[in-house]
Design an enzyme around this catalytic site. Structure first.
Site, PDB file in Angstrom:
ATOM      1  N   ASN A   1       0.814  -1.211   0.000  1.00  0.00           N
ATOM      2  CA  ASN A   1       0.000   0.000   0.000  1.00  0.00           C
ATOM      3  C   ASN A   1       0.853   1.269   0.000  1.00  0.00           C
ATOM      4  O   ASN A   1       0.312   2.371  -0.024  1.00  0.00           O
ATOM      5  CB  ASN A   1      -0.993   0.001   1.165  1.00  0.00           C
ATOM      6  CG  ASN A   1      -0.352  -0.275   2.498  1.00  0.00           C
ATOM      7  OD1 ASN A   1       0.838  -0.021   2.691  1.00  0.00           O
ATOM      8  ND2 ASN A   1      -1.124  -0.814   3.425  1.00  0.00           N
TER       9      ASN A   1
ATOM     10  N   ALA B   1       7.367   5.241   9.424  1.00  0.00           N
ATOM     11  CA  ALA B   1       6.019   4.983   8.920  1.00  0.00           C
ATOM     12  C   ALA B   1       5.893   5.474   7.493  1.00  0.00           C
ATOM     13  O   ALA B   1       6.369   6.563   7.153  1.00  0.00           O
ATOM     14  CB  ALA B   1       4.974   5.663   9.798  1.00  0.00           C
ATOM     15  N   LYS B   2       5.236   4.680   6.672  1.00  0.00           N
ATOM     16  CA  LYS B   2       5.064   5.045   5.270  1.00  0.00           C
ATOM     17  C   LYS B   2       4.307   6.352   5.121  1.00  0.00           C
ATOM     18  O   LYS B   2       4.614   7.168   4.269  1.00  0.00           O
ATOM     19  CB  LYS B   2       4.328   3.910   4.546  1.00  0.00           C
ATOM     20  CG  LYS B   2       5.176   2.672   4.363  1.00  0.00           C
ATOM     21  CD  LYS B   2       4.424   1.551   3.678  1.00  0.00           C
ATOM     22  CE  LYS B   2       3.590   0.760   4.631  1.00  0.00           C
ATOM     23  NZ  LYS B   2       3.066  -0.493   4.038  1.00  0.00           N
ATOM     24  N   ARG B   3       3.307   6.557   5.983  1.00  0.00           N
ATOM     25  CA  ARG B   3       2.469   7.739   5.794  1.00  0.00           C
ATOM     26  C   ARG B   3       3.173   9.034   6.177  1.00  0.00           C
ATOM     27  O   ARG B   3       2.697  10.114   5.858  1.00  0.00           O
ATOM     28  CB  ARG B   3       1.176   7.594   6.601  1.00  0.00           C
ATOM     29  CG  ARG B   3       1.345   7.619   8.110  1.00  0.00           C
ATOM     30  CD  ARG B   3      -0.017   7.585   8.795  1.00  0.00           C
ATOM     31  NE  ARG B   3       0.074   7.580  10.230  1.00  0.00           N
ATOM     32  CZ  ARG B   3       0.193   6.495  10.962  1.00  0.00           C
ATOM     33  NH1 ARG B   3       0.251   5.319  10.383  1.00  0.00           N
ATOM     34  NH2 ARG B   3       0.260   6.565  12.281  1.00  0.00           N
TER      35      ARG B   3
END
Length: 282
Positions: free
Chosen positions: A12, A238-240
């Site tokens: 994602n 974190a990716k976000r």
């Protein structure tokens, strides 16, 4: 007994250094013990799962010098198994449908657990239209049926399972075929994983997974919960939040094998260290 580990990313968002470290831990433990290292793509998160990122994941792992054994496994090809497990738990009287919104749960919750506010049981004793509903585990009934349980972490030793900390968790989601708890537990059993490696942020989830193993008659692995790569403010990568991606580093010409060796020997980029990490907001 042959050791089998796995790395199971969700496509994602691009992988970052935290994923690299997790993959290296799983890979190196398997190789050091003459076992197998498997790759599983957890691609059932609705529209968030992006098929175009899967080749990038494979390229990133190869760039790091990590080779997996056997074919890549995809969760999206195991939907029938998740549904069958859900029907089995329903037949045991352990699941109930729930139409509560996140806002309703937040406003009614009185206690908190490892995942945030505990579900207050609003739908447990009432008839709810199952169409488009989530299905929750009746935790008190499940714990009573399973009885006392233990699980073992390689660092912490024998642990008493305390799944009741999570309350009535969702096992079948409204927006996906299965929750992380159910899918990961079933997949690890199907793949023959004997050593589950993952970050310490998922340590508490093991209580729920041990319960599901008992209810569904699944084999019980050993767990290895490793520290996380954290940023200067103590939060895990974190990716976000836009942590640097492996793909960007790879395409810029960085040496992936050298990066992997640095992570193995705990030589991290400036501003990043190894630790437990603060809890992420739910």
């Amino acid at each position: 007994m042959t050791v089998t580990t796995r790395f199971a990313p969700s496509p994602n968002a691009p992988l970052h250094l935290g994923h690299a470290y997790a993959a290296i831990v799983a890979h190196d433990l398997a190789r050091a013990r003459g076992g197998q290292f498997l790759l599983r793509i957890e691609d059932i998160d609705g529209v968030r799962s992006r098929a175009e990122l899967i080749p990038e994941v494979l390229a990133d792992l190869a760039w790091l010098g990590l080779a997996w054994d056997g074919p890549v496994v995809f969760q999206s090809r195991r939907l029938a198994g998740y549904a069958a497990a859900g029907e089995r738990l329903k037949a045991m009287g352990l699941l109930y449908s729930c139409q509560c919104s996140r806002a309703e749960i937040l406003s009614a919750a009185r206690d908190s657990g490892p995942d945030g506010p505990l579900y207050p049981g609003t739908c447990r004793a009432r008839q709810v239209d199952p169409v488009g509903a989530a299905w929750r585990l009746d935790m008190a009934r499940a714990v009573a049926l399973a009885g006392p349980l233990e699980w073992t972490d390689e660092s912490a030793g024998a642990q008493i399972a305390r799944p009741e900390l999570f309350g009535d968790v969702v096992l079948l989601r409204k927006d996906a075929p299965a929750s992380y708890h159910l899918a990961a537990t079933l997949d690890d059993a199907a793949d023959g994983v004997t050593l589950v490696t993952r970050g310490r942020d998922l340590y508490q989830a093991t209580h729920v997974h041990r319960l599901l193993q008992a209810l569904l008659g699944l084999p019980v692995p050993t767990w290895h919960h490793h520290d996380l790569l954290i940023e200067g403010d103590g939060r895990k990568l974190a990716k976000r939040r836009g942590s640097p991606s492996l793909a960007d580093r790879r395409k810029a010409g960085e040496n992936g094998r050298a990066l992997a060796e640095n992570l193995r020997t705990r030589r991290f980029p400036a501003g990043i260290s190894l630790g437990v990490g603060l809890m992420e907001e739910p």
